[in-house]
Design an enzyme around this catalytic site. Structure first.
Site, PDB file in Angstrom:
ATOM      1  N   GLU A 119      -9.088 -35.427   1.548  1.00 35.72           N
ATOM      2  CA  GLU A 119      -8.503 -34.248   2.166  1.00 35.72           C
ATOM      3  C   GLU A 119      -7.425 -34.637   3.182  1.00 35.72           C
ATOM      4  O   GLU A 119      -7.631 -35.500   4.021  1.00 35.72           O
ATOM      5  CB  GLU A 119      -9.591 -33.409   2.841  1.00 35.72           C
ATOM      6  CG  GLU A 119     -10.661 -32.900   1.892  1.00 35.72           C
ATOM      7  CD  GLU A 119     -10.110 -31.982   0.801  1.00 35.72           C
ATOM      8  OE1 GLU A 119      -8.973 -31.485   0.951  1.00 35.72           O
ATOM      9  OE2 GLU A 119     -10.834 -31.770  -0.200  1.00 35.72           O
ATOM     10  N   CYS A 162     -16.928 -27.593   5.156  1.00 35.90           N
ATOM     11  CA  CYS A 162     -16.248 -28.888   5.047  1.00 35.90           C
ATOM     12  C   CYS A 162     -14.954 -28.867   5.851  1.00 35.90           C
ATOM     13  O   CYS A 162     -14.652 -29.800   6.603  1.00 35.90           O
ATOM     14  CB  CYS A 162     -15.983 -29.228   3.585  1.00 35.90           C
ATOM     15  SG  CYS A 162     -17.489 -29.598   2.641  1.00 35.90           S
ATOM     16  N   HIS A 198     -14.235 -35.367  -0.159  1.00 34.72           N
ATOM     17  CA  HIS A 198     -15.063 -34.494  -0.986  1.00 34.72           C
ATOM     18  C   HIS A 198     -15.577 -35.285  -2.194  1.00 34.72           C
ATOM     19  O   HIS A 198     -14.797 -35.957  -2.875  1.00 34.72           O
ATOM     20  CB  HIS A 198     -14.254 -33.289  -1.478  1.00 34.72           C
ATOM     21  CG  HIS A 198     -14.500 -32.052  -0.674  1.00 34.72           C
ATOM     22  ND1 HIS A 198     -13.495 -31.339  -0.057  1.00 34.72           N
ATOM     23  CD2 HIS A 198     -15.658 -31.393  -0.380  1.00 34.72           C
ATOM     24  CE1 HIS A 198     -14.014 -30.295   0.576  1.00 34.72           C
ATOM     25  NE2 HIS A 198     -15.320 -30.309   0.393  1.00 34.72           N
TER      26      HIS A 198
END
Length: 211
Positions: free
Chosen positions: A61, A124, A148
């Site tokens: 991410e 998240c 992730h």
């Protein structure tokens, strides 16, 4: 994502040792828990991990946004709507891990991975933004980011056993996911330079040189 993080607790990677911590599955108290963990572990780097059901590859991410807007309730049965995570905070914060270098090393190992422009608007993202906000401006700086992970094969098997067609079928072996986080820690530790402190790591939380 916790099993992959727990697998590296106590391991020494590129001169740093891993410590694992879990974060609550709810927005309430998340920021306070993050602050306590950072104070307790004094991390030199932080890598948080989370589950991405249906995702066939590792996702690195790139950005956390200052917004919680849940599609489903959290573990306290609360559903945030259009809520800033840090009132008055920056609209977005960028992960500070060496993501391109991590991506290259994972692909060289044959591990499928991609850079991702959204961590969603659920827990998240809240974890990523919360960690980045808490670490912002620290000297020395603390590299931080979020990975992730796909479902484990047994999780997908459970879905198929129930004949539940609503969840996309995709999984990855735990050993591959553990290696992924190990490579991310090692790459970050080697590229961040400077004197290394003991490392901590976290299932669904942070990892660091304090991994």
């Amino acid at each position: 994502s916790a099993p992959g993080a727990r697998a590296l607790v106590g391991a020494t990677i590129a001169g740093v040792s891993g410590v694992g911590r879990a974060l609550p599955g709810s927005l309430a108290g998340l920021a306070r828990r993050i602050d306590r963990l950072l104070a307790e572990t004094a991390p030199a780097l932080v890598i948080a991990t989370g589950l991405a059901p249906g995702e066939p590859v590792i996702r690195l991410e790139r950005i956390g946004v200052n917004l919680a807007d849940f599609d489903l309730p959290d573990n306290r049965d609360r559903r945030a709507r259009d809520r800033p995570l840090v009132p008055g905070g920056p609209d977005a914060l960028f992960a500070t891990l060496p993501l391109r270098a991590i991506e290259r090393r994972l692909l060289a190992r044959g591990i499928p991975v991609r850079l991702s422009e959204t961590a969603g608007l659920y827990l998240c993202n809240a974890t990523l933004y919360g960690l980045l906000a808490a670490l912002r401006g620290r000297r020395p700086s603390v590299p931080c980011g979020f990975i992730h992970l796909p479902c484990l094969p047994n999780q997908v098997a459970d879905v198929l056993r129930r004949d539940d067609k609503r969840v996309p079928v995709a999984s990855m072996d735990l050993a591959v996911m553990t290696e992924t986080v190990e490579i991310a820690v090692a790459t970050t530790a080697r590229l961040s330079g400077g004197k290394r402190r003991p490392a901590r790591r976290a299932p669904r939380s942070g990892t660091g040189r304090s991994a």
